[in-house]
Design a protein around this motif. Structure first.
Motif, mmCIF file in Angstrom:
data_model
loop_
_atom_site.group_PDB
_atom_site.id
_atom_site.type_symbol
_atom_site.label_atom_id
_atom_site.label_comp_id
_atom_site.label_asym_id
_atom_site.label_seq_id
_atom_site.Cartn_x
_atom_site.Cartn_y
_atom_site.Cartn_z
ATOM 1 N N PRO A 196 51.568 43.383 41.436
ATOM 2 C CA PRO A 196 50.505 42.392 41.253
ATOM 3 C C PRO A 196 49.258 42.995 40.602
ATOM 4 C CG PRO A 196 50.621 43.088 43.534
ATOM 5 C CD PRO A 196 51.790 43.718 42.854
ATOM 6 N N ARG A 197 48.502 42.128 39.921
ATOM 7 C CA ARG A 197 47.364 42.544 39.126
ATOM 8 C C ARG A 197 46.125 42.728 39.998
ATOM 9 N NH1 ARG A 197 45.963 39.339 33.672
ATOM 10 N NH2 ARG A 197 47.930 40.406 33.177
ATOM 11 N N HIS A 198 45.295 43.695 39.536
ATOM 12 C CA HIS A 198 43.982 43.906 40.156
ATOM 13 C C HIS A 198 42.915 43.317 39.248
ATOM 14 C CE1 HIS A 198 46.524 47.160 41.849
ATOM 15 N NE2 HIS A 198 45.790 46.959 42.963
ATOM 16 N N GLU A 199 41.982 42.595 39.841
ATOM 17 C CA GLU A 199 40.882 41.999 39.093
ATOM 18 C C GLU A 199 39.597 42.117 39.901
ATOM 19 O OE1 GLU A 199 43.262 38.479 36.635
ATOM 20 O OE2 GLU A 199 41.884 37.966 38.281
ATOM 21 N N GLU A 200 38.492 42.250 39.181
ATOM 22 C CA GLU A 200 37.195 42.315 39.852
ATOM 23 C C GLU A 200 36.094 42.074 38.821
ATOM 24 O OE1 GLU A 200 34.515 45.233 42.766
ATOM 25 O OE2 GLU A 200 36.485 45.889 42.014
ATOM 26 N N ASN A 201 35.043 41.314 39.256
ATOM 27 C CA ASN A 201 33.867 41.044 38.432
ATOM 28 C C ASN A 201 32.666 41.748 39.045
ATOM 29 O OD1 ASN A 201 35.464 39.390 36.834
ATOM 30 N ND2 ASN A 201 34.867 37.518 37.921
ATOM 31 N N VAL A 202 31.966 42.513 38.212
ATOM 32 C CA VAL A 202 30.812 43.283 38.685
ATOM 33 C C VAL A 202 29.626 42.963 37.790
ATOM 34 C CG1 VAL A 202 29.877 45.577 39.128
ATOM 35 C CG2 VAL A 202 32.325 45.130 39.506
ATOM 36 N N VAL A 203 28.492 42.637 38.410
ATOM 37 C CA VAL A 203 27.252 42.375 37.690
ATOM 38 C C VAL A 203 26.334 43.589 37.883
ATOM 39 C CG1 VAL A 203 25.238 40.884 37.465
ATOM 40 C CG2 VAL A 203 27.486 39.892 37.982
ATOM 41 N N SER A 204 25.788 44.093 36.776
ATOM 42 C CA SER A 204 24.949 45.297 36.838
ATOM 43 C C SER A 204 23.765 45.130 35.899
ATOM 44 C CB SER A 204 25.766 46.533 36.449
ATOM 45 O OG SER A 204 24.949 47.677 36.391
ATOM 46 N N GLY A 217 54.285 55.280 36.808
ATOM 47 C CA GLY A 217 54.385 54.980 35.391
ATOM 48 C C GLY A 217 53.019 54.900 34.750
ATOM 49 N N GLN A 218 52.989 54.371 33.541
ATOM 50 C CA GLN A 218 51.744 54.245 32.789
ATOM 51 C C GLN A 218 51.217 52.821 32.887
ATOM 52 O OE1 GLN A 218 51.442 54.369 28.291
ATOM 53 N NE2 GLN A 218 50.528 56.380 28.759
ATOM 54 N N TYR A 219 49.941 52.728 33.188
ATOM 55 C CA TYR A 219 49.277 51.430 33.329
ATOM 56 C C TYR A 219 48.089 51.384 32.369
ATOM 57 C CZ TYR A 219 52.015 50.820 37.614
ATOM 58 O OH TYR A 219 53.035 50.686 38.516
ATOM 59 N N GLU A 220 47.542 50.178 32.230
ATOM 60 C CA GLU A 220 46.402 49.967 31.336
ATOM 61 C C GLU A 220 45.349 49.106 32.031
ATOM 62 O OE1 GLU A 220 46.247 49.219 26.677
ATOM 63 O OE2 GLU A 220 46.667 47.358 27.773
ATOM 64 N N VAL A 221 44.111 49.507 31.860
ATOM 65 C CA VAL A 221 42.974 48.773 32.431
ATOM 66 C C VAL A 221 42.119 48.268 31.280
ATOM 67 C CG1 VAL A 221 40.799 49.044 33.668
ATOM 68 C CG2 VAL A 221 42.904 49.865 34.688
ATOM 69 N N GLN A 222 41.640 47.025 31.424
ATOM 70 C CA GLN A 222 40.769 46.417 30.424
ATOM 71 C C GLN A 222 39.493 45.941 31.100
ATOM 72 O OE1 GLN A 222 42.524 43.404 27.896
ATOM 73 N NE2 GLN A 222 40.560 42.369 27.612
ATOM 74 N N VAL A 223 38.381 46.158 30.399
ATOM 75 C CA VAL A 223 37.092 45.680 30.890
ATOM 76 C C VAL A 223 36.434 44.869 29.782
ATOM 77 C CG1 VAL A 223 35.939 47.824 30.203
ATOM 78 C CG2 VAL A 223 34.875 46.332 31.898
ATOM 79 N N LEU A 232 34.105 42.432 33.672
ATOM 80 C CA LEU A 232 35.326 41.817 34.172
ATOM 81 C C LEU A 232 36.452 42.839 34.071
ATOM 82 C CD1 LEU A 232 33.448 39.380 33.334
ATOM 83 C CD2 LEU A 232 35.555 38.088 33.020
ATOM 84 N N TRP A 233 36.848 43.381 35.250
ATOM 85 C CA TRP A 233 37.883 44.405 35.309
ATOM 86 C C TRP A 233 39.243 43.752 35.564
ATOM 87 C CZ3 TRP A 233 36.748 49.435 34.256
ATOM 88 C CH2 TRP A 233 35.409 49.841 34.344
ATOM 89 N N THR A 234 40.266 44.307 34.900
ATOM 90 C CA THR A 234 41.627 43.841 35.144
ATOM 91 C C THR A 234 42.600 44.899 34.647
ATOM 92 O OG1 THR A 234 43.241 42.073 34.717
ATOM 93 C CG2 THR A 234 41.753 42.661 32.918
ATOM 94 N N ASP A 235 43.799 44.904 35.231
ATOM 95 C CA ASP A 235 44.852 45.825 34.788
ATOM 96 C C ASP A 235 46.130 45.034 34.526
ATOM 97 O OD1 ASP A 235 45.818 45.209 37.279
ATOM 98 O OD2 ASP A 235 45.692 47.230 38.094
ATOM 99 N N ASP A 236 47.167 45.762 34.061
ATOM 100 C CA ASP A 236 48.431 45.101 33.730
ATOM 101 C C ASP A 236 49.501 45.332 34.792
ATOM 102 O OD1 ASP A 236 48.812 47.777 33.328
ATOM 103 O OD2 ASP A 236 49.718 47.585 31.340
ATOM 104 N N ALA A 237 49.078 45.779 35.978
ATOM 105 C CA ALA A 237 50.050 45.997 37.042
ATOM 106 C C ALA A 237 50.488 44.668 37.641
ATOM 107 C CB ALA A 237 49.435 46.896 38.127
#
Length: 558
Positions: A66-74, A93-99, A59-64
């Protein structure tokens, strides 16, 4: 309520059963310019470093905003996520991504790990100026050392996402400056230049401008002129109001060249013409190009000037300081290359170039063919400010060696092989070892012969008289005497001898006492002796002697 408790306990049991101790690594290829696409990669590993053969959901997401999100199954325990931040919606600027990593257990995806990472989104292109000479890249540092005898290649190396982003641009121009002097532009990322003054520190700067707008369609010319060749820069050397044309897609000549809305119009004569831009967009500049623009030309000398940005274009500023050094040249080696076994090798080495110097001398057995890539080992390197080396070494084995002299500085590495031959000397007996003993022996024999001859010749001149001693006679005077008595007798004898010597001078006395042969008669028992110590001649029947009164006899030799 009971149902929730049962579900919670079941989930806890499932988590314990699924062996969920994983190491999650998250990485990216940033920084990235606005509009470019940045890539993130996550990998899941077991505690032993191996990839598990399980199914995961990421489950990908960032703090921008608007926010970006995506679910990937592997099924291979890794996932990649690409996302971009257009300048119309996002600010630099500086952003952060969480998985979040979830594992498929029976009929559910259970949360097993989570990871975050920060990255930068910039307004300008990201990269650096790479310096190379002769196809060899110079070591990156705040001040890069370059050689003054080779052409320097300056190349803008962009970050992977920025380079991929500019691959779709319609035009990319690079404006080059050397010590705040504008040297022209190139359609690409490469600039060639020669720095000849040793010891100088130079500053090279470049402004990269990329445009995604379609190029304007050139209008047909109404005048009859000769068509300019593509990818060239032309000028009129004698015209005081000439126009310098810089374009890579010239199909119709014009009096003013327009390169992506950046014009370079010379108000006075330019001292030279820029050389042709080659097929890969390299600008080969050999001499200085004077600048006298009447319209705005990108000038970011030392990052002091402010450039009004065009929102439809992407800019990038890069700079690099260079120090011009002279390479190691004129290596001279003085010394003897043929040595006897036991002699010490002595080499005196000199060279020219820019200091500091790092050098060493390696002794290689046999004849060694140097490749030029040899370097000094860590423990044998010597650093100095002067290229003057004294090398001494003792080699015990008589054979052929190669002294590998390695001298390097910041821009060059010089390898000079010197052959050294150690030979064995055959020991031969010296002439003096034979001559000296023979001469000494001959001299000794001669001396012995002369000595014997001299003795034989002179022994006839001497007559030896032997005194006869009467050992049976008992002298009454031979009693033990004290020291005073012996001293008194010695004094008396001394005076008596002096009187006898005076009497012996008399001729008559000598004739009466000597024989016909001129010698004293042989003394013995019953023989008449010469005068006694008292000056009286010996009497028959007594022990005659020429001595003291005790009858001691002396032999005389004449």
């Amino acid at each position: 309520m009971k149902l929730l408790v049962i579900i919670f306990i079941s989930a806890e049991m499932l988590i314990k059963l699924c062996n969920c101790e994983y190491n999650v690594t998250l990485s990216h290829n940033g920084p990235v310019v606005l509009g470019a696409e940045i890539s993130f990669k996550v990998e899941v590993l077991n505690s032993d470093g191996e990839r598990p053969n399980d199914s995961f959901k990421f489950l990908w997401t960032d703090d921008a905003i608007p926010r970006h999100e995506e679910n990937v199954v592997s099924d291979n325990a890794e996932s990649c996520w690409n996302v971009s931040y257009p300048s119309e919606k996002y600010a630099p600027g500086q952003y952060e991504v969480q998985v979040d990593v979830k594992k498929w257990v029976y009929a559910f995806y259970l949360n097993v790990a989570s990871q975050r990472i920060k990255f930068n989104v910039t307004a300008k292109l990201n990269g650096k100026v790479k310096i190379s000479q002769g196809g060899i890249s110079r070591k990156d540092s705040n001040i890069v050392a370059v050689s003054n005898i080779e052409e320097v290649t300056h190349e803008v190396v962009l970050s992977p996402p920025d380079k991929e982003y500019l691959s779709s641009a319609t035009q990319v121009l690079s404006y080059w400056y050397v010590d705040c002097v504008y040297y022209g532009l190139s359609e690409g990322y490469t600039f060639l230049f020669n720095f000849t003054q040793e010891g100088q520190v130079r500053m090279v700067e470049v402004l990269v401008v990329a445009s995604f707008e379609p190029l304007p369609t050139p209008e047909p010319s109404t005048t009859t002129t000769t068509q300019a060749p593509p990818n060239t820069t032309t000028q009129s050397p004698g015209d005081n109001n000439s126009t310098t044309e810089l374009t890579s897609t010239s199909t119709t000549p014009s009096t003013t060249s327009e390169v992506s809305n950046f014009r370079f119009n010379a108000t006075e004569a330019v001292p030279m013409v820029l050389s042709k831009v080659d097929g890969i967009g390299n600008l080969n500049v050999k001499l200085n190009l004077a600048q006298g623009p009447s319209e705005p030309v990108p000038n970011i000398c030392m990052n002091k000037s402010i450039i009004p940005p065009d929102p439809k274009k992407i800019y990038g500023y890069f700079g690099q300081q260079l120090k011009v050094n002279a390479p190691v040249t004129n290596v001279t080696v003085n010394g003897t290359s043929w040595l006897q076994r036991g002699d010490i090798i002595y080499l005196h080495i000199n060279c020219l170039g820019s200091n500091p110097f790092t050098y060493c001398v390696r002794i290689m057995p046999g004849l060694y063919n140097a490749t030029g890539n040899e370097t000094c080992q860590q423990g044998e390197m010597v650093t100095g400010s002067f290229c003057e080396i004294d090398f001494q070494r003792y080699l015990s084995v008589a054979t052929t060696y190669t002294a590998l002299i390695i001298i390097s500085n910041a821009v060059s590495n010089k390898v000079q092989p010197v052959a050294i031959n150690i030979y064995e000397v055959t020991q031969k007996a010296q002439l003096s070892v034979i001559v000296v003993p023979v001469v000494c022996t001959i001299l000794a024999v001669i001396l012995m012969i002369f000595g014997v001859a001299y003795y034989v010749q002179n022994r006839r001149r001497f007559v030896v008289e032997v005194a006869d001693f009467h050992f049976g006679h008992i002298d009454v005077d031979m009693e033990c005497k004290t020291f005073q008595e012996r001293l008194r007798d010695a004094i008396v004898n001394a005076f008596s001898r002096s009187i006898i010597e005076d009497d012996s001078d008399s001729e008559g006395c000598d004739d009466d006492n000597r024989t016909g042969r001129g010698m004293w008669p042989r003394r013995g028992f019953g023989n008449t002796a010469g005068p006694s110590t008292s000056g009286v001649s010996g009497v028959a029947g007594n022990v005659g002697s020429r001595g003291d009164a005790r009858g001691q006899k002396y032999g005389s030799m004449e």
